[in-house]
Enzyme design. Sequence first.
Site, PDB file in Angstrom:
ATOM      1  N   ASN A  68      48.957  44.285  53.027  1.00  0.00           N
ATOM      2  CA  ASN A  68      50.078  45.192  52.579  1.00  0.00           C
ATOM      3  C   ASN A  68      49.586  46.555  52.010  1.00  0.00           C
ATOM      4  O   ASN A  68      48.515  46.994  52.071  1.00  0.00           O
ATOM      5  CB  ASN A  68      50.583  44.295  51.342  1.00  0.00           C
ATOM      6  CG  ASN A  68      51.997  44.413  51.181  1.00  0.00           C
ATOM      7  OD1 ASN A  68      52.426  45.498  51.155  1.00  0.00           O
ATOM      8  ND2 ASN A  68      52.863  43.251  50.915  1.00  0.00           N
ATOM      9  N   HIS A  98      25.053  50.437  43.624  1.00  0.00           N
ATOM     10  CA  HIS A  98      24.144  51.373  43.177  1.00  0.00           C
ATOM     11  C   HIS A  98      23.005  50.628  42.342  1.00  0.00           C
ATOM     12  O   HIS A  98      23.418  49.643  41.727  1.00  0.00           O
ATOM     13  CB  HIS A  98      24.712  52.380  42.154  1.00  0.00           C
ATOM     14  CG  HIS A  98      25.572  53.353  43.146  1.00  0.00           C
ATOM     15  ND1 HIS A  98      25.147  54.296  44.172  1.00  0.00           N
ATOM     16  CD2 HIS A  98      26.688  53.019  43.196  1.00  0.00           C
ATOM     17  CE1 HIS A  98      26.243  54.885  44.740  1.00  0.00           C
ATOM     18  NE2 HIS A  98      27.315  54.241  44.322  1.00  0.00           N
ATOM     19  N   GLY A 126      47.529  40.126  45.718  1.00  0.00           N
ATOM     20  CA  GLY A 126      47.735  41.673  45.364  1.00  0.00           C
ATOM     21  C   GLY A 126      46.681  42.016  44.272  1.00  0.00           C
ATOM     22  O   GLY A 126      46.448  40.985  43.167  1.00  0.00           O
ATOM     23  N   SER A 144      45.950  36.776  42.618  1.00  0.00           N
ATOM     24  CA  SER A 144      46.260  38.144  42.530  1.00  0.00           C
ATOM     25  C   SER A 144      45.605  38.376  41.064  1.00  0.00           C
ATOM     26  O   SER A 144      45.364  37.807  40.233  1.00  0.00           O
ATOM     27  CB  SER A 144      47.712  38.353  42.180  1.00  0.00           C
ATOM     28  OG  SER A 144      48.575  38.188  43.348  1.00  0.00           O
ATOM     29  N   THR A 149      33.146  38.008  42.073  1.00  0.00           N
ATOM     30  CA  THR A 149      31.855  38.780  41.950  1.00  0.00           C
ATOM     31  C   THR A 149      31.071  37.875  42.454  1.00  0.00           C
ATOM     32  O   THR A 149      29.546  38.240  42.529  1.00  0.00           O
ATOM     33  CB  THR A 149      31.678  38.683  40.574  1.00  0.00           C
ATOM     34  OG1 THR A 149      31.708  37.242  39.898  1.00  0.00           O
ATOM     35  CG2 THR A 149      32.247  39.727  39.691  1.00  0.00           C
ATOM     36  N   LYS A 150      31.383  36.481  42.951  1.00  0.00           N
ATOM     37  CA  LYS A 150      30.467  35.731  43.583  1.00  0.00           C
ATOM     38  C   LYS A 150      31.105  35.119  44.847  1.00  0.00           C
ATOM     39  O   LYS A 150      32.439  34.606  44.986  1.00  0.00           O
ATOM     40  CB  LYS A 150      30.018  34.362  42.708  1.00  0.00           C
ATOM     41  CG  LYS A 150      29.172  34.826  41.432  1.00  0.00           C
ATOM     42  CD  LYS A 150      28.657  33.605  40.597  1.00  0.00           C
ATOM     43  CE  LYS A 150      27.862  34.228  39.476  1.00  0.00           C
ATOM     44  NZ  LYS A 150      27.491  33.180  38.649  1.00  0.00           N
TER      45      LYS A 150
END
Length: 169
Positions: A68, A98, A126, A144, A149-150
């Site tokens: 989308n 980083h 979304g 949504s 993070t894993k």
Amino acid sequence: MPIRDEQMRRRNREILKDLNISHYERNELIKKERELLKIQTAGSVYIDVPFQVDFGTNIHFAGNFYANTDCLFLDTGDINFGKDVKLGPRVQIYTVNHPVNPKERLEKGYAIAASVNIGDNVWIGGGVIINPGITIGENTVVGSGSVVTKSLPANVLAAGVPAKIIRKI
């Protein structure tokens, strides 16, 4: 191995800029996206405009893909989409990070790329953010607004910040 050609990157961003402000009909838009992103699959791939890429050439599609509007793909590393993947609006996929150590960030100033792999038949809601190095297993749904993070296994519903498994599908 991801392609990191800066001249190509600048050229692709000019093409993308034109694409994002265009009023092409859908089939012409799909044709231009296939050229920009060097799409190799015979299956359908459609990304609603506007969208953003870092390079554009490190995104790989297995087919039957839909994203989308207003998605962001930071493809310094590879982004691999399985078949039948759907993305809601404003999904962000990052492959670059980083160093955490401030001294290393200041002295070396380099970026670390880690591929993102999304399995077949995955639905990402979304506003989801997917961090570098993540794998999302087949048939998984990410709710949504989640921040992944894993890595997530196959056949689960996950949601939240950070995304956690809610239940098996």
